[in-house]
Design an enzyme around this catalytic site. Sequence first.
Site, PDB file in Angstrom:
ATOM      1  CE  LYS A 278       1.997 -20.468  -3.483  1.00 59.36           C
ATOM      2  NZ  LYS A 278       2.472 -21.301  -4.604  1.00 59.36           N
TER       3      LYS A 278
HETATM    4  C1  LIG Z   1       3.614 -21.157  -5.394  1.00 62.77           C
HETATM    5  C2  LIG Z   1       3.952 -22.354  -6.181  1.00 62.77           C
HETATM    6  C3  LIG Z   1       5.291 -22.690  -6.455  1.00 62.77           C
HETATM    7  C4  LIG Z   1       6.442 -21.821  -6.021  1.00 62.77           C
HETATM    8  O1  LIG Z   1       6.607 -21.834  -4.626  1.00 62.77           O
HETATM    9  P1  LIG Z   1       7.464 -20.677  -3.916  1.00 62.77           P
HETATM   10  O2  LIG Z   1       7.297 -20.915  -2.472  1.00 62.77           O
HETATM   11  O3  LIG Z   1       6.864 -19.386  -4.376  1.00 62.77           O
HETATM   12  O4  LIG Z   1       8.868 -20.830  -4.400  1.00 62.77           O
HETATM   13  C5  LIG Z   1       5.536 -23.858  -7.155  1.00 62.77           C
HETATM   14  N1  LIG Z   1       4.526 -24.637  -7.589  1.00 62.77           N
HETATM   15  C6  LIG Z   1       3.235 -24.337  -7.357  1.00 62.77           C
HETATM   16  C7  LIG Z   1       2.179 -25.236  -7.889  1.00 62.77           C
HETATM   17  C8  LIG Z   1       2.902 -23.199  -6.643  1.00 62.77           C
HETATM   18  O5  LIG Z   1       1.613 -22.917  -6.414  1.00 62.77           O
END
Ligand SMILES: *Cc1c(COP(=O)(O)O)cnc(C)c1O
Length: 496
Positions: free
Chosen positions: A112
């Site tokens: 993120k």
């Molecule tokens: C948010 C997240 C995901 C999923 O990603 P999306 O974009 O919501 O599909 C997978 N792994 C981790 C560690 C995340 O923080």
Amino acid sequence: MELLYKSTRSADKTVTASYAILKGLAEDGGLFVPTSFPKLDVSIDRLADMSYQEVAYEVMKLFLTDFTEEELKHCINSAYDQKFDTEVIAPLVKADDAYYLELFHGKTIAFKDMALSILPYLMTTAARKNNVKNEIVILTATSGDTGKAALTGFADVPGTKIIVFYPKDGVSPVQEKQMVTQKGDNTFVVGIHGNFDDAQTGVKKMFGCETLNRELNAAGYQFSSANSINIGRLVPQIVYYVYAYAALVHNGEIKNGDPINVDVPTGNFGNILAAYYAKNMGVPIAKLICASNTNKVLYDFFATGTYDRNREFHVTTSPSMDILISSNLERLIYQIAGQDAAKDNQLMKSLSETGVYGITPAMRENLKDFYGNYATEEETAKVIHDLYAKTGYVIDTHTAVAASVYKKYVTETHDTTPTVIASTASPFKFARSVMTAIKGDVSQYSEFELVDQLTAVSNVAEPAAVTEIRTAPVRHTTVCDKTEMEATVKKFLGIQ
Ligand SMILES: *Cc1c(COP(=O)(O)O)cnc(C)c1O
């Protein structure tokens, strides 16, 4: 050439990129999408010699056409700096039979950060460009990782406040501690009695509530979103797929033009959608492998053409993927329907009223580039264990879901195309689950004892993000029911 955006749910109105970033969600409840996919206008060979920041500019300039070169470069260079613990920002690591694109080298050690380190800069630039006088209130629902990354990005950014809702019993101990210790006078963190879908639905409801938005405006505030429904998060995520392809060419692993597959552990469908956008820009991506945990609503969707959220919700060891309503799928639905807003509207209405929708055979035809599968809890743990035993490389539980699905894909298809697996979090964020997978029962150890053990087995230094929370005082203790989210927001903002 100016690229405009429109809502997935209405045909006519177009807006600029900066306006779409400011709003987050369109007024009709739809998601902003570009009216066409721009094509890369520099060759892969040139991209292969560029830094991450330079690639970011070449990609983002095509999507954010109302930002000046100076504005965009300022955003990029302020975001991708020493906050990341490696100069390359997103390293590619070959382990066993795949390339792991490590997207967790930012401040909160999950992918993120790739988008949320730049979103505050994009947002404040967009506010200036659109003469916004109100203070911007970032309203965010998190399944664990978005919350901390958004809090870190927006903490003490002038002209903004940020309010994060997370499922009180649905995140890892490290994830929770990271959020409730967040500093910054403009930050607010709330645990809700409910799951991520409840949090996301509550947030979307507030975005769509006219009365609330009027009250906010009167008090000098307006909402925006740091969730992946915001195009300002999606666009920076496209960058690392372009960068990964260019890096493979640069390192001589593939030749320019060779296809690769991309495999993404998926929850809200934002990360894999960014890979799909990269493909549409001309990056030679063959298959998009969508990996789910036991909340396998997407696997079932790819297998049957029916999306059905009416099912039991599982709390898993990959909590950031514990999601039954994958918001960004709407952008794909819109695309495979031939950019048909009326069709999109009809399906999303059905989803909100009955929890189910089915796509047409013609739409399914347009999904051929996707492969969906899922991993059980046992399979996820096993892949962490086996990869470590074979190579010494330690992956987190989310990445492991993708690694497990990759094995299934290869067994089923015998496809040997080089594959990039999005490695979405540092194993340190999920130390207990990871050490359980490697060693078996570790229930006698505390979270931080397990962090120490992980440092020893992985031969990786403890990330600063973990060291920080060992001693940081808890600053946020608000907990509310899922029905009290709006009242909580009003209380924070001093609105009666
Ligand atoms: C948010 C997240 C995901 C999923 O990603 P999306 O974009 O919501 O599909 C997978 N792994 C981790 C560690 C995340 O923080």
